[in-house]
Every structure is written in structure tokens, then in C-alpha cells.
Design an enzyme around this catalytic site. Structure first.
Site: not given
Length: 818
Positions: A362, A553-554, A559, A661, A665
Site C-alpha cells: 500500500h 484524510k490522515r 498528503k 479511495t 468516494k
């Protein structure tokens, strides 16, 4: 939702009676004294009863028919609330709502009383939950194996802008979905010594004598698939001390010491991802990983032997999927079970192990591939360390035979890293112990071949395959966005509920002004609901007519929530400098948790709050910009935010997000993506078209070139007056007057190495955001693109992903198509 074809229809009266019976006889509560949580428990128990018969029947049938079973090993299962999930898949939505109404109870209040299961952190755990639901929906016999964390990931509170972590108490009032299985318990050993016992003059058998033993006790949750046609099992393990109390010490007055061993052993299942900043924290994490992997393997081996009698048939009947490197110790454990406990020769045991196991990677981040200090492994798992050494010896012998005198290659592919303290490379172990290794997006799988597993790919071409992630539409469309689901059903027919592949039929509707208006009305209703939550939680009023710009998100530097915050500051400055300009009203919405020991990520959360404090209180903006950080991000909060988003922020440094993901969504629910060419963004671009997405920033190749050249962020800052002003404001304390130097280190990193290339991508990001503004000013153009995003997302169903796993990796048939 349509009723399940496999379910005997239950009318509201029968369900009402069942719920009342559960309330009275299982919970011991009267109608008059029952609270929302009691009604939830009673309703969940009544709904659970409707799964049990087919669950048990299908468990038995899978063995009687000799079907191959899938065992999905994951340290996380972020399943969220299950009530709506279960009744939707069983086709009982209307019946349950009517039954509760007849009892004078509001279904929505009952649903809100269910706590989120605190069994995961982010995308990894949510993917595992989607996959479990899809396996059940496709009729693939499967077990999910994980840990029953008592507190799981922490509950995030924000105090004066700083993240604070508190235990999550999701099990305080019990879990009505699970069945305790105290009779299913496996001994898990740690430490001790290994004895070599001579079996003959030529052969020695190794016997591990653990210094301590903990029991793994099973808790089963049925996982019901779409239309109730199939039910699988999520089996979570709880740690139980064999000797719960040292009675002699207790009787001598050492009441705390008498319980010390029990508390230490049972700490295995207390918290998800305990901090590994200390040696004790590292050891606890390794204990967790071995604990659940060993329990899973012992359990499936026990079940297999009971039915088939011989471990040699294991690869024909069992497919074991490792969800990331956390369960990689399962490779050494299965070898131990075969060789030490069942007297199978080494080479045959290795064929069995590799024939069963496959591995999903991942991440390309080295720290997430996991490695453990050799001394820790030798002390905690001495027999496994011996096995790893022997696996490595055989592996290196074969490499040396094929590539003599290539010392670099041998060092690269060795399971033991020799520099800076000897460590066991768990990603390497997962690779060589698996028959297939898959990435989770097309780009990520190619990068695996080119970077972290380049040498392995050269040695074993064809082992790395791609399986792009997907999401379950039952949760992220049908349940999260019933308004949009109704609109899609009206436009495409009820078959779209079963076949996401029908979504492209929506394309002509994007040119219909009437349909676009209804589509926009659904979005507006969802935004009003989210605006109400923001007002309630943050005491902040936001305009549902504004552009809802969402990054959920985290919190992690790759990110790049920081890039978003910097652009927010730049936009704030621009609005103040040109107040008469026609600015697009925006609400920047953030949510996510930082790892408890990740201090830079926690500082970014603080920065978001500092900027929000200034921006939200500035009257000169006249509502043109707001920033909201919603605390304690979880599945239920995501289900509220995702349908309300207009813009989806997927802005990770190119080459660092394996898939994502959340991007799927949000796009499915009609949000436009602003993002880099990273992870599954690449495939979303291919499906929705370049004209319906906003792509910016350096490519993976350009990122690599920047890093190779040692380019520093100061060059990008010097070339961007706008960014320079933002950084000057941060480092001078404009947003932190109580502590002017708070962000000096953060700014210095952006001017320096800037590893995540925030400075380098800033101007491109600013320009992409202004292109978003231009599109938003044309409502017809925006709504057309939003409809087309939804229309082209059918391929990103987790049913498609699981069907690909089933055919290409697991070699199991799919009973139902969805």
C-alpha cells in the site's frame, strides 16, 4: 432499497415485536425507560437474527462443497456503523423505520446512537471493510482476521488548536453485532528458547519453548452482502492472559503486582498503532502483528485439517491475503507450523506457504514497509528469526547462483539490512513469501517495479500485478447519499443498484438542464446538512451556497494539507488586497488525525486552526472565505462530508500516494477533483476526462528529478512573490502572535530541502484553484462536470477489484455479480 431476493419479507409488525422482545429480554429495559442507545442495541440484535441462519448454513456449505476460502489478514478494519449497512443489504430499510415508528422511536436518532467501531485509521482499514462487504456481495467464502481493539485509534479532540488524544470507548456499552467465541482460543507464544531435538542421525526437529503465552480469543461479526445472498465472517482476536491473577501475591497484599502480568499481556488488544517512539512501543507493535497473524493461521489450519486432514492441500483450498506488511510475519509462522508442528520437509513447506500467500503493498514510503531490529526479533520470536535466517539463506543462494559476484544485488534483496543496526525487512519477506504481489493503482504498481521492489521484479518478473482499489457503492452512494441514489435510480432504473457499470448511461443527462438542476438540488441539501453540523460542532456559520472545498484524510506531510493551508493564506491576502473583486465564496473543510507521535503533522493541524481563527473572524472578507477543521474524523463523519463536497483535494506529492479511495468516494458523489498525477488520480483522469478534472503539479518523473538534483525550496519561493509573502507572514508570527516563532521551523523546511515539494507546486496549485473558480462561476458548466464525474465512476467499485483478485490471485469463483 429493494428487498433481498433471498430474504423472507418481514413486515413492520413482526420487526416491531422482535425489537421490543430484544429490548425487554436481552437488555432488561422497559419502553418507558429505554434511551436511544437501548433502542439501537435492541434493533441491531433483531436485525442480526435475520443473518444468522444463512450465515451458519453458508459456513457449513463452503466446507461440504470443498470451496476454496479466502482469508484476509489486516491490522485494520474500519467498518464504521453497521446498522444501516446491514438493513440496507438485507432490504429492510422501510420495515425497520416503520417498526421503530410504531414504537414511537425515530430511526435516525437510533442510527446516530451507534458508535463507530474504532478498528482502523484511514484508507487501509476502510479498504479492508469495503473488500469484506464486496466478498460477501460476490458470494466468495471469506474470513477477515484482525484485532478486537478495546480502544482502537484514539479519539481526537482539539484544544486551543492542538490535537489531543483520548481513548476511544466504542465498546463501553457492548457490541451487538459480535458473537463471543470463548471456546475458540489459540495459544500465542513470545520469547523463550529453541531446543534442537534429534529425530534421527540426519534430522533435527526444533521445539520452541516460549517464555510466556497469551491466548487469542475469537469474536465473530457476520458480514452480510448485497441483497443478503451471502454472509461472511469478520473474526477479531482479543488477548486473554492464561493466568489472570497471581493469587499468592494478591493474598500477600500485592494487589497491583498480582495483576501486572495480565495487564501487560492483554495490552496487545488495547490500542491500535501504539507509539513506537520507545523500545517498549516497538515491542508492543510487533507483539500485535504476530498475535493476530499467528491466531489467524492456527485457526485456518485447524479448520482445514478438520475438513481435509492434510496440510499439503492447503494451497488448493486456502488463499491468504496480507493487507500491507503488518501481517508479513505470517510467512515465517506458516513455515513454523508446517515444519515444526506437522513434520513437513522445508522445501515442501515453502511451496505450501508461497502457494497460499499473496501480498498487497500500500505504500512506497520506506517507514511503512516496516523493519524490525534483529535483537528484538531474536528475543521476542526466536524460532521465527531462525526461520527467517534460513529463508534468507536459501533465497540468497538462488540469487548468487543466477548472479554470481553481484554483491550489490545480494545486499539489496537480503531480508536482513546490515547498515545502521541490523534489521529484518518485512516488505522483502512479504515479497519472496508470496506468489503474487500487487499494487493498488496502475501508477503505484509500476513504481513498485521501478523503486522499492526493482531488484525483486528483475529476479521475479510477473510476480507484481496491479489491482486498483475500489469502494463499495452500497455504503458510499446508496447509504451516504440516498438523494443522489434516488435520482440515479429514476434516471437509469433500479438495475443501477446492482450494476455500477450502468452509470455511464448518465452521460446524456449531463446535457439536460432539468436533470442538472435536480442533481444540484441534491448536492445543496447535503451541503445544508453539513453546514448544520459545522455550526453545531464549531460554532461557525458557513454558506451552503459557497464552494465546499474538502480535504479529508490522515494528516501527513506527503498528503500536503500544508499546501492547501498555504493557498488559503494566499487567498486570504488576495481577497483583502482586492475586496471589490468578484471572489468565489469558499469553505475550506479539513478533517483527519495525525499519528500521536507525528509532531510535524500535529503542528500542521495547529496551523490550520491558527489560520481559521484569523480568517473566520475577519469581517473584511464578508463571507468570501471560511475554514473549518472538523475533529475526530471517522467513517460516519466521512459519510456526511463526502456527499456535500464540491471540490475534492487529492494533492499528494506525485509518486507518494499508492491509490487513495477518498478520491473515488468524492468523485462518485459528484465532486470535482483537484489533484496531482498520483495514485488512482491517474485512472480517475482517464475515466472522467481531462475536461472534468483539475490536474496540476510536478509529475512522478519531475519529482524524482528535483530530488536527484538536490533542488531546494528557496528557488521556488524566490520565483513566487505570493508564496514568499505567505511564508513571511507565518515566520513572523502573524497567525501565532502568542508564539511568533511557532512556524519558523516549518517555513525553514519549505525553503530548504522541501522533500514533499510544497514550494515547487505552490504556483501551479494556485493557478489550478483559480481555474476551479472560473468553472464555479458558470453553474451549468460545473454541474455538467459534476454529473459526468458520477457517470464515469462505475469502474471504481470494490466489486470489480475483488472480482480481479478472485480471478488473478486467489483463483476462486465468483458466485454473484453486482
Amino acid at each position: 432499497m429493494p428487498k433481498s431476493e433471498a430474504t423472507t419479507p418481514q413486515d413492520a409488525a413482526a420487526l416491531s415485536e422482535a425489537i421490543l422482545r430484544k429490548l425487554t429480554y436481552d437488555l432488561g429495559k422497559s419502553r418507558a425507560g429505554a434511551r436511544d442507545r437501548d433502542w439501537f442495541m435492541a434493533t441491531a440484535l433483531a436485525v442480526r437474527d435475520r443473518m444468522v441462519d444463512r450465515w451458519l448454513t453458508q459456513l457449513r456449505a463452503s466446507y461440504e462443497t470443498g470451496k476454496k476460502q479466502v482469508y484476509y489478514l489486516s491490522l485494520e478494519f474500519l467498518i464504521g456503523r453497521l446498522l444501516r449497512d446491514c438493513i440496507s443489504n438485507l432490504g429492510l430499510n422501510q420495515e425497520v423505520a416503520a417498526a421503530l415508528a410504531s414504537l414511537g422511536v425515530d430511526f435516525e436518532q437510533v442510527r446516530q446512537a451507534e458508535p463507530d467501531a474504532a478498528l482502523g485509521n484511514g484508507g487501509l482499514g476502510r479498504l479492508a471493510a469495503c473488500f469484506m462487504e464486496s466478498m460477501a456481495s460476490l458470494g466468495i467464502p471469506a474470513f477477515g482476521y484482525g484485532i478486537r481493539y478495546e480502544h482502537g485509534l484514539f479519539r481526537q479532540l482539539v484544544r486551543e488548536g492542538w490535537q489531543r488524544e483520548y481513548p476511544e470507548d466504542w465498546l463501553t456499552f457492548g457490541n451487538p453485532w459480535e458473537y463471543a467465541r470463548p471456546e475458540i482460543a489459540h495459544d500465542i507464544g513470545f520469547g523463550g528458547s529453541v531446543e534442537a531435538v534429534a529425530v534421527s542421525e540426519l534430522r533435527v526437529r526444533h521445539v520452541w519453548h516460549p517464555a510466556e503465552t497469551v491466548q487469542a480469543v475469537a469474536y465473530d461479526t457476520p458480514v452480510v452482502g448485497w441483497r443478503g445472498r451471502h454472509v461472511n465472517t469478520l473474526r477479531l482476536w482479543s488477548a486473554r492472559a492464561i493466568d489472570p491473577l497471581k493469587l499468592e501475591a494478591f493474598n500477600f497484599g500485592d494487589h497491583v503486582g498480582a495483576l501486572a502480568d495480565r495487564m501487560r499481556q492483554e495490552s496487545i488488544c488495547k490500542v491500535l498503532y501504539p507509539s513506537d517512539e520507545t523500545p517498549a512501543g516497538q515491542e508492543l507493535r510487533l507483539r500485535q502483528e504476530y498475535f493476530f497473524a499467528s491466531a489467524a493461521l492456527q485457526d485456518l489450519v485447524r479448520r482445514h485439517l478438520r475438513v481435509y486432514g492434510d496440510l499439503r492441500s492447503l494451497p488448493e483450498k486456502v488463499a491468504i491475503q496480507l493487507n500491507d506488511t503488518h501481517p508479513a510475519i505470517a510467512i515465517a509462522e506458516l513455515m513454523r507450523i508446517c515444519v515444526d508442528q506437522h513434520d513437513i520437509a522445508w522445501d515442501e513447506a515453502w511451496e505450501i506457504t508461497r502457494g497460499c500467500i499473496s501480498y498487497t503493498n500500500h505504500t512506497l514510503l520506506p517507514e511503512a514497509l516496516e523493519s524490525w531490529p534483529v535483537p528484538l526479533m531474536e528475543r521476542l520470536l526466536p524460532r521465527h528469526m531462525q526461520i527467517i535466517y534460513l529463508i534468507n539463506a536459501h533465497h540468497l543462494d538462488s540469487v548468487r547462483h543466477a548472479h554470481p559476484e553481484d554483491g550489490r544485488l545480494l545486499s539489496s534483496v537480503s531480508l536482513i539490512e546490515e547498515g545502521h543496526g541490523r534489521r529484518v525487512r518485512m516488505g522483502h519477506l512479504a515479497f519472496i513469501g508470496s506468489h503474487k504481489v500487487n499494487g493498488v493503482s496502475a501508477l503505484h504498481s509500476e513504481l513498485l517495479k521501478q523503486t522499492v521492489f526493482a531488484d525483486f521484479h528483475a529476479l521475479s518478473p510477473g510476480r507484481i500485478v496491479n489491482k486498483t482499489n475500489g469502494i463499495t457503492f452500497r455504503r458510499w452512494l446508496h447509504q451516504a447519499n440516498p438523494g443522489l441514489t434516488g435520482l440515479l435510480t429514476e434516471a437509469l432504473g433500479p438495475e443501477v443498484l446492482d450494476r455500477p457499470s450502468l452509470l455511464p448511461g448518465l452521460v446524456p443527462q449531463a446535457e439536460d438542464a432539468g436533470f442538472r438542476g435536480r442533481f444540484a438540488a441534491v448536492k445543496r441539501a447535503n451541503k445544508e446538512a453539513l453546514a448544520s453540523v459545522i455550526r453545531h460542532q464549531l460554532d461557525l456559520r458557513v454558506d451552503p451556497g459557497a464552494l465546499f472545498d474538502v480535504q479529508i484524510k490522515r494528516i501527513h506531510e506527503y498528503k500536503r494539507q500544508l499546501l492547501n493551508i498555504l493557498e488559503t493564506v494566499a487567498l486570504y491576502d488576495a481577497i483583502r488586497a482586492q475586496p471589490m473583486k468578484d471572489w468565489v465564496p469558499r469553505v475550506k473543510i479539513f478533517a483527519g488525525k495525525a499519528a500521536a507521535s507525528y509532531h510535524r503533522a500535529k503542528l500542521i493541524i495547529k496551523l490550520a486552526h491558527d489560520v481559521a481563527r484569523v480568517v473566520n473572524s475577519d469581517p473584511t472578507l464578508r463571507g468570501a472565505l471560511k475554514l473549518a477543521f472538523l475533529p475526530n474524523y471517522n467513517v460516519s463523519l466521512a459519510e456526511l462530508i463526502v456527499p456535500a463536497a464540491d471540490l475534492s483535494e487529492q494533492i499528494s506529492t506525485a509518486g507518494m500516494e499508492a491509490s487513495g479511495t477518498g478520491n473515488m468516494k468524492l468523485a462518485l458523489n459528484g465532486a470535482l477533483t483537484i489533484g496531482t498525477l498520483d495514485g488512482a488520480n491517474v485512472e480517475i483522469l482517464e475515466h472522467v476526462g481531462a475536461e472534468n478534472i483539475h490536474i496540476f503539479g510536478l509529475t512522478t518523473e519531475q519529482v524524482a528529478a528535483h530530488r536527484a538534483a538536490g533542488t531546494r525550496g528557496e528557488a521556488a519561493v524566490a520565483a513566487s512573490p505570493r508564496l514568499g509573502e505567505v511564508l513571511e507572514a507565518l515566520e513572523s508570527g502573524v497567525f501565532s502572535p502568542d508564539e511568533p516563532d511557532r512556524y519558523r521551523g516549518l517555513v525553514a523546511s519549505l525553503r530548504g530541502d522541501d522533500y514533499f515539494l510544497v514550494s515547487a507546486d505552490f504556483d501551479h496549485y494556485w493557478e489550478a484553484q483559480r481555474a476551479v473558480d472560473a468553472r464555479w462561476r458558470d453553474p451549468a458548466a460545473w454541474q455538467r462536470a459534476a454529473v459526468l464525474n458520477t457517470a464515469h465512476m462505475g469502474w471504481f467499485s470494490s466489486d470489480r477489484t475483488i472480482a480481479e483478485y478472485a480471478e488473478d490471485i486467489w483463483r476462486v469463483p465468483v458466485a454473484h455479480t453486482a
